[in-house]
Design a protein around this motif. Structure first.
Motif, PDB file in Angstrom:
ATOM      1  N   ALA A  98       2.173 -14.534   3.326  1.00 14.12           N
ATOM      2  CA  ALA A  98       2.147 -13.572   2.220  1.00 14.12           C
ATOM      3  C   ALA A  98       0.808 -12.843   2.182  1.00 14.12           C
ATOM      4  CB  ALA A  98       2.420 -14.279   0.894  1.00 14.12           C
ATOM      5  N   ALA A  99      -0.289 -13.564   2.421  1.00 17.88           N
ATOM      6  CA  ALA A  99      -1.609 -12.926   2.469  1.00 17.88           C
ATOM      7  C   ALA A  99      -1.686 -11.958   3.641  1.00 17.88           C
ATOM      8  CB  ALA A  99      -2.707 -13.988   2.583  1.00 17.88           C
ATOM      9  N   TRP A 100      -1.112 -12.327   4.772  1.00 24.62           N
ATOM     10  CA  TRP A 100      -1.090 -11.463   5.944  1.00 24.62           C
ATOM     11  C   TRP A 100      -0.315 -10.175   5.654  1.00 24.62           C
ATOM     12  CZ3 TRP A 100       3.158 -10.636   9.475  1.00 24.62           C
ATOM     13  CH2 TRP A 100       2.796  -9.974  10.635  1.00 24.62           C
ATOM     14  N   LEU A 101       0.833 -10.306   4.989  1.00 27.88           N
ATOM     15  CA  LEU A 101       1.629  -9.121   4.654  1.00 27.88           C
ATOM     16  C   LEU A 101       0.913  -8.236   3.640  1.00 27.88           C
ATOM     17  CD1 LEU A 101       5.187 -10.701   4.506  1.00 27.88           C
ATOM     18  CD2 LEU A 101       4.314  -9.076   6.188  1.00 27.88           C
ATOM     19  N   LEU A 102       0.233  -8.829   2.665  1.00 26.71           N
ATOM     20  CA  LEU A 102      -0.534  -8.046   1.695  1.00 26.71           C
ATOM     21  C   LEU A 102      -1.659  -7.284   2.391  1.00 26.71           C
ATOM     22  CD1 LEU A 102      -1.221  -7.274  -1.243  1.00 26.71           C
ATOM     23  CD2 LEU A 102      -2.714  -9.269  -1.264  1.00 26.71           C
ATOM     24  N   GLY A 103      -2.346  -7.939   3.316  1.00 25.77           N
ATOM     25  CA  GLY A 103      -3.392  -7.263   4.077  1.00 25.77           C
ATOM     26  C   GLY A 103      -2.839  -6.123   4.911  1.00 25.77           C
ATOM     27  N   GLY A 104      -1.669  -6.323   5.499  1.00 27.53           N
ATOM     28  CA  GLY A 104      -1.033  -5.258   6.268  1.00 27.53           C
ATOM     29  C   GLY A 104      -0.643  -4.078   5.399  1.00 27.53           C
ATOM     30  N   LEU A 105      -0.130  -4.351   4.207  1.00 27.75           N
ATOM     31  CA  LEU A 105       0.229  -3.282   3.276  1.00 27.75           C
ATOM     32  C   LEU A 105      -1.011  -2.492   2.850  1.00 27.75           C
ATOM     33  CD1 LEU A 105       2.365  -1.894   1.468  1.00 27.75           C
ATOM     34  CD2 LEU A 105       1.801  -3.587  -0.264  1.00 27.75           C
ATOM     35  N   CYS A 106      -2.086  -3.200   2.544  1.00 26.31           N
ATOM     36  CA  CYS A 106      -3.331  -2.515   2.171  1.00 26.31           C
ATOM     37  C   CYS A 106      -3.897  -1.728   3.348  1.00 26.31           C
ATOM     38  CB  CYS A 106      -4.353  -3.524   1.658  1.00 26.31           C
ATOM     39  SG  CYS A 106      -3.906  -4.274   0.086  1.00 26.31           S
ATOM     40  N   GLY A 107      -3.773  -2.269   4.551  1.00 23.33           N
ATOM     41  CA  GLY A 107      -4.234  -1.554   5.740  1.00 23.33           C
ATOM     42  C   GLY A 107      -3.442  -0.280   5.976  1.00 23.33           C
ATOM     43  N   ILE A 108      -2.141  -0.326   5.726  1.00 21.90           N
ATOM     44  CA  ILE A 108      -1.310   0.875   5.867  1.00 21.90           C
ATOM     45  C   ILE A 108      -1.730   1.930   4.852  1.00 21.90           C
ATOM     46  CG2 ILE A 108       1.037   1.763   5.536  1.00 21.90           C
ATOM     47  CD1 ILE A 108       2.033  -0.826   6.852  1.00 21.90           C
ATOM     48  N   ILE A 109      -2.040   1.493   3.638  1.00 22.43           N
ATOM     49  CA  ILE A 109      -2.512   2.439   2.619  1.00 22.43           C
ATOM     50  C   ILE A 109      -3.795   3.111   3.083  1.00 22.43           C
ATOM     51  CG2 ILE A 109      -3.465   2.598   0.284  1.00 22.43           C
ATOM     52  CD1 ILE A 109      -1.428   0.399  -0.497  1.00 22.43           C
ATOM     53  N   LEU A 110      -4.701   2.343   3.679  1.00 22.14           N
ATOM     54  CA  LEU A 110      -5.948   2.925   4.180  1.00 22.14           C
ATOM     55  C   LEU A 110      -5.695   3.878   5.348  1.00 22.14           C
ATOM     56  CD1 LEU A 110      -8.417  -0.079   4.053  1.00 22.14           C
ATOM     57  CD2 LEU A 110      -8.355   1.925   2.569  1.00 22.14           C
ATOM     58  N   LEU A 111      -4.759   3.539   6.201  1.00 23.95           N
ATOM     59  CA  LEU A 111      -4.452   4.416   7.334  1.00 23.95           C
ATOM     60  C   LEU A 111      -3.830   5.732   6.876  1.00 23.95           C
ATOM     61  CD1 LEU A 111      -3.016   1.943   9.980  1.00 23.95           C
ATOM     62  CD2 LEU A 111      -5.149   3.235  10.108  1.00 23.95           C
ATOM     63  N   LEU A 112      -3.034   5.687   5.838  1.00 25.52           N
ATOM     64  CA  LEU A 112      -2.366   6.897   5.361  1.00 25.52           C
ATOM     65  C   LEU A 112      -3.246   7.760   4.463  1.00 25.52           C
ATOM     66  CD1 LEU A 112       1.215   5.507   4.624  1.00 25.52           C
ATOM     67  CD2 LEU A 112       0.411   6.785   6.627  1.00 25.52           C
ATOM     68  N   SER A 113      -4.357   7.207   3.983  1.00 27.11           N
ATOM     69  CA  SER A 113      -5.252   7.993   3.133  1.00 27.11           C
ATOM     70  C   SER A 113      -6.128   8.873   4.015  1.00 27.11           C
ATOM     71  CB  SER A 113      -6.110   7.071   2.265  1.00 27.11           C
ATOM     72  OG  SER A 113      -6.975   6.304   3.067  1.00 27.11           O
ATOM     73  N   ASP A 114      -6.863   9.767   3.367  1.00 27.53           N
ATOM     74  CA  ASP A 114      -7.783  10.638   4.101  1.00 27.53           C
ATOM     75  C   ASP A 114      -8.845   9.793   4.788  1.00 27.53           C
ATOM     76  OD1 ASP A 114      -6.511  12.925   3.255  1.00 27.53           O
ATOM     77  OD2 ASP A 114      -7.752  13.111   1.461  1.00 27.53           O
ATOM     78  N   PRO A 115      -9.285  10.198   5.965  1.00 27.61           N
ATOM     79  CA  PRO A 115     -10.334   9.439   6.652  1.00 27.61           C
ATOM     80  C   PRO A 115     -11.628   9.413   5.841  1.00 27.61           C
ATOM     81  CG  PRO A 115      -9.401  11.113   8.110  1.00 27.61           C
ATOM     82  CD  PRO A 115      -8.821  11.318   6.761  1.00 27.61           C
TER      83      PRO A 115
END
Length: 119
Positions: free
Chosen positions: A95-112
């Protein structure tokens, strides 16, 4: 199809675990040396990413509320993943791994970071 069904199955499974209706995945115990090496690697990785020129620091400095929440989520999930791995709590570790992946996707989709946003 799996991208649509997966989050629903994940939430349902976590709710079953929370209510005690499902059995949690237990991992075999890890040695103390493994935990020590894991802690050193985790500390080095977080220090590298949070120093002034690190990726997480740049994202935090350039961020607004959602981006900063995603950076905090990535940092917290990395620490939680390592702790839960050392404790052998496999289900919550995932669950922690999936939460980190979700947050990482949010960072990837945001402006650099380092480039001003249009808004």
């Amino acid at each position: 199809m799996f991208a649509l069904i997966g989050p629903i199955v994940l939430v349902t499974g976590l709710m079953d675990l929370w209510r005690g209706e499902a059995e949690a995945l237990r991992l075999p115990p890890v040695d103390g040396w493994f935990v020590a090496v894991e802690a050193v690697i985790l500390t080095a990785a977080l220090w590298s990413n949070w120093r002034r020129s690190g990726l997480l620091r740049r994202q935090w400095d350039a961020g607004n509320g959602p981006r900063r929440a995603a950076v905090a989520g990535v940092t917290g999930s990395v620490v939680a993943f390592a702790v839960l791995l050392a404790l052998g709590a496999g289900t919550w570790m995932m669950a922690a791994w999936l939460l980190g992946g979700l947050c990482g996707i949010i960072l990837l989709l945001s402006d650099p970071a380092g480039r001003p946003s249009d808004s």
